[in-house]
Scaffold this motif. Sequence first.
Motif, PDB file in Angstrom:
ATOM      1  N   GLY A   2       1.532 -11.557  -2.798  1.00  0.00           N
ATOM      2  CA  GLY A   2       0.270 -10.842  -2.668  1.00  0.00           C
ATOM      3  C   GLY A   2      -0.393 -10.438  -3.951  1.00  0.00           C
ATOM      4  O   GLY A   2      -1.523  -9.971  -3.948  1.00  0.00           O
ATOM      5  N   ASN A   3       0.274 -10.565  -5.089  1.00  0.00           N
ATOM      6  CA  ASN A   3      -0.313 -10.160  -6.353  1.00  0.00           C
ATOM      7  C   ASN A   3      -0.666 -11.368  -7.191  1.00  0.00           C
ATOM      8  O   ASN A   3       0.176 -12.227  -7.439  1.00  0.00           O
ATOM      9  CB  ASN A   3       0.667  -9.274  -7.138  1.00  0.00           C
ATOM     10  CG  ASN A   3       0.928  -7.958  -6.431  1.00  0.00           C
ATOM     11  OD1 ASN A   3       0.000  -7.317  -5.973  1.00  0.00           O
ATOM     12  ND2 ASN A   3       2.181  -7.571  -6.332  1.00  0.00           N
ATOM     13  N   ALA A 163       0.312  -4.076   7.834  1.00  0.00           N
ATOM     14  CA  ALA A 163       0.122  -5.308   7.066  1.00  0.00           C
ATOM     15  C   ALA A 163       0.661  -6.513   7.831  1.00  0.00           C
ATOM     16  O   ALA A 163       0.028  -7.578   7.867  1.00  0.00           O
ATOM     17  CB  ALA A 163       0.815  -5.192   5.711  1.00  0.00           C
ATOM     18  N   ILE A 174      -5.917  -8.057   1.783  1.00  0.00           N
ATOM     19  CA  ILE A 174      -5.662  -6.677   2.206  1.00  0.00           C
ATOM     20  C   ILE A 174      -6.022  -5.728   1.072  1.00  0.00           C
ATOM     21  O   ILE A 174      -5.556  -5.883  -0.059  1.00  0.00           O
ATOM     22  CB  ILE A 174      -4.183  -6.477   2.597  1.00  0.00           C
ATOM     23  CG1 ILE A 174      -3.841  -7.319   3.836  1.00  0.00           C
ATOM     24  CG2 ILE A 174      -3.900  -4.998   2.869  1.00  0.00           C
ATOM     25  CD1 ILE A 174      -2.371  -7.245   4.226  1.00  0.00           C
ATOM     26  N   TRP A 175      -6.866  -4.761   1.396  1.00  0.00           N
ATOM     27  CA  TRP A 175      -7.213  -3.690   0.461  1.00  0.00           C
ATOM     28  C   TRP A 175      -6.364  -2.496   0.859  1.00  0.00           C
ATOM     29  O   TRP A 175      -6.615  -1.873   1.898  1.00  0.00           O
ATOM     30  CB  TRP A 175      -8.708  -3.384   0.563  1.00  0.00           C
ATOM     31  CG  TRP A 175      -9.269  -2.610  -0.575  1.00  0.00           C
ATOM     32  CD1 TRP A 175      -8.642  -2.228  -1.719  1.00  0.00           C
ATOM     33  CD2 TRP A 175     -10.615  -2.120  -0.678  1.00  0.00           C
ATOM     34  NE1 TRP A 175      -9.499  -1.527  -2.538  1.00  0.00           N
ATOM     35  CE2 TRP A 175     -10.712  -1.452  -1.934  1.00  0.00           C
ATOM     36  CE3 TRP A 175     -11.726  -2.184   0.145  1.00  0.00           C
ATOM     37  CZ2 TRP A 175     -11.896  -0.847  -2.348  1.00  0.00           C
ATOM     38  CZ3 TRP A 175     -12.916  -1.589  -0.276  1.00  0.00           C
ATOM     39  CH2 TRP A 175     -12.993  -0.928  -1.508  1.00  0.00           C
ATOM     40  N   ASN A 176      -5.358  -2.183   0.084  1.00  0.00           N
ATOM     41  CA  ASN A 176      -4.330  -1.229   0.474  1.00  0.00           C
ATOM     42  C   ASN A 176      -4.516   0.116  -0.213  1.00  0.00           C
ATOM     43  O   ASN A 176      -4.325   0.239  -1.418  1.00  0.00           O
ATOM     44  CB  ASN A 176      -2.948  -1.809   0.143  1.00  0.00           C
ATOM     45  CG  ASN A 176      -1.828  -0.845   0.469  1.00  0.00           C
ATOM     46  OD1 ASN A 176      -1.953  -0.021   1.368  1.00  0.00           O
ATOM     47  ND2 ASN A 176      -0.734  -0.946  -0.262  1.00  0.00           N
ATOM     48  N   LEU A 182       3.324  -3.593  -0.590  1.00  0.00           N
ATOM     49  CA  LEU A 182       3.455  -4.352   0.647  1.00  0.00           C
ATOM     50  C   LEU A 182       4.112  -5.702   0.385  1.00  0.00           C
ATOM     51  O   LEU A 182       3.904  -6.317  -0.662  1.00  0.00           O
ATOM     52  CB  LEU A 182       2.078  -4.570   1.274  1.00  0.00           C
ATOM     53  CG  LEU A 182       1.286  -3.316   1.637  1.00  0.00           C
ATOM     54  CD1 LEU A 182      -0.099  -3.703   2.130  1.00  0.00           C
ATOM     55  CD2 LEU A 182       2.017  -2.484   2.676  1.00  0.00           C
ATOM     56  N   VAL A 184       4.009  -9.397   1.664  1.00  0.00           N
ATOM     57  CA  VAL A 184       3.178 -10.313   2.444  1.00  0.00           C
ATOM     58  C   VAL A 184       3.442 -11.739   1.976  1.00  0.00           C
ATOM     59  O   VAL A 184       3.980 -11.953   0.884  1.00  0.00           O
ATOM     60  CB  VAL A 184       1.676  -9.976   2.288  1.00  0.00           C
ATOM     61  CG1 VAL A 184       1.371  -8.576   2.779  1.00  0.00           C
ATOM     62  CG2 VAL A 184       1.241 -10.126   0.832  1.00  0.00           C
ATOM     63  N   VAL A 190      -3.254  -9.045  -1.981  1.00  0.00           N
ATOM     64  CA  VAL A 190      -3.274  -7.592  -1.789  1.00  0.00           C
ATOM     65  C   VAL A 190      -3.840  -6.904  -3.027  1.00  0.00           C
ATOM     66  O   VAL A 190      -3.427  -7.211  -4.153  1.00  0.00           O
ATOM     67  CB  VAL A 190      -1.859  -7.043  -1.513  1.00  0.00           C
ATOM     68  CG1 VAL A 190      -1.896  -5.510  -1.415  1.00  0.00           C
ATOM     69  CG2 VAL A 190      -1.294  -7.631  -0.229  1.00  0.00           C
ATOM     70  N   ARG A 192      -4.000  -3.125  -4.320  1.00  0.00           N
ATOM     71  CA  ARG A 192      -3.521  -1.769  -4.045  1.00  0.00           C
ATOM     72  C   ARG A 192      -4.309  -0.749  -4.848  1.00  0.00           C
ATOM     73  O   ARG A 192      -4.487  -0.906  -6.060  1.00  0.00           O
ATOM     74  CB  ARG A 192      -2.032  -1.681  -4.390  1.00  0.00           C
ATOM     75  CG  ARG A 192      -1.396  -0.317  -4.155  1.00  0.00           C
ATOM     76  CD  ARG A 192       0.069  -0.382  -4.558  1.00  0.00           C
ATOM     77  NE  ARG A 192       0.713   0.924  -4.495  1.00  0.00           N
ATOM     78  CZ  ARG A 192       1.931   1.160  -4.955  1.00  0.00           C
ATOM     79  NH1 ARG A 192       2.629   0.183  -5.515  1.00  0.00           N
ATOM     80  NH2 ARG A 192       2.456   2.372  -4.871  1.00  0.00           N
TER      81      ARG A 192
END
Length: 218
Positions: A2-3, A163, A174-176, A182, A184, A190, A192
């Motif tokens: 996710g990053n 999520a 995803i805007w966390n 998270l 994913v 993502v 964060r």
Amino acid sequence: MGNIKVQKMPSIRRMPTYLHKLSEMRKAGIDIVATPQLAKYMNLEAIVVRKDLALTGVTGQPGVGYKVKELIDAIKTFLRWDNTSEAVLIGVGSLGSALLGYDGFEEYGLRIIAAFDADPAKVGTEIHGREIFAADRIEELVRRLQVSMGIICVPAPCAQKVADQLVAGGVKGIWNFANVSLKVPDEVVVQREVIAGGLAVLSVKLARRGEPGGPVRG
């Protein structure tokens, strides 16, 4: 995962502020903006502003400046805000409700079309014009609505479950806002947001006001 590492991240984070100022100038009937004007507004060196704006592909005219409309369009294209993305929001507590009530998202290419919550008292009601659905319907409705983004505003212990539901429904971004990392799939991105992180920076800046060198800019 996710990053995704992105170069020039500080420059990218400044883009919405440039866009806000340019939009105000356009509304005021201003057609041309010079680098020193933006540098003063942003509290940056002019060379930093020129490097930031160069990322968009726009070049100003020496001794004249940038065309305001052209620069606005270039920033929106660079940020992929020239096309509207639809999103759902999960968790309509204080923060989630505030985000639902913010009218500026559509200017930035984001439209929140529905929201979810686990509180039965909130399900079936409307908050800022969006119907609130039961949290156990996230996967079903996300898939049906074919949204590309989910915004998580639930307490940290609940965030991973949310999520998982969003991913199962086909969300790719995803805007966390929950203070938790998270897990994913690799194909899901993502971002964060740790609100306390901004407070931490402010606290350090305040503490350094009296130190040699003065306050820290940012």
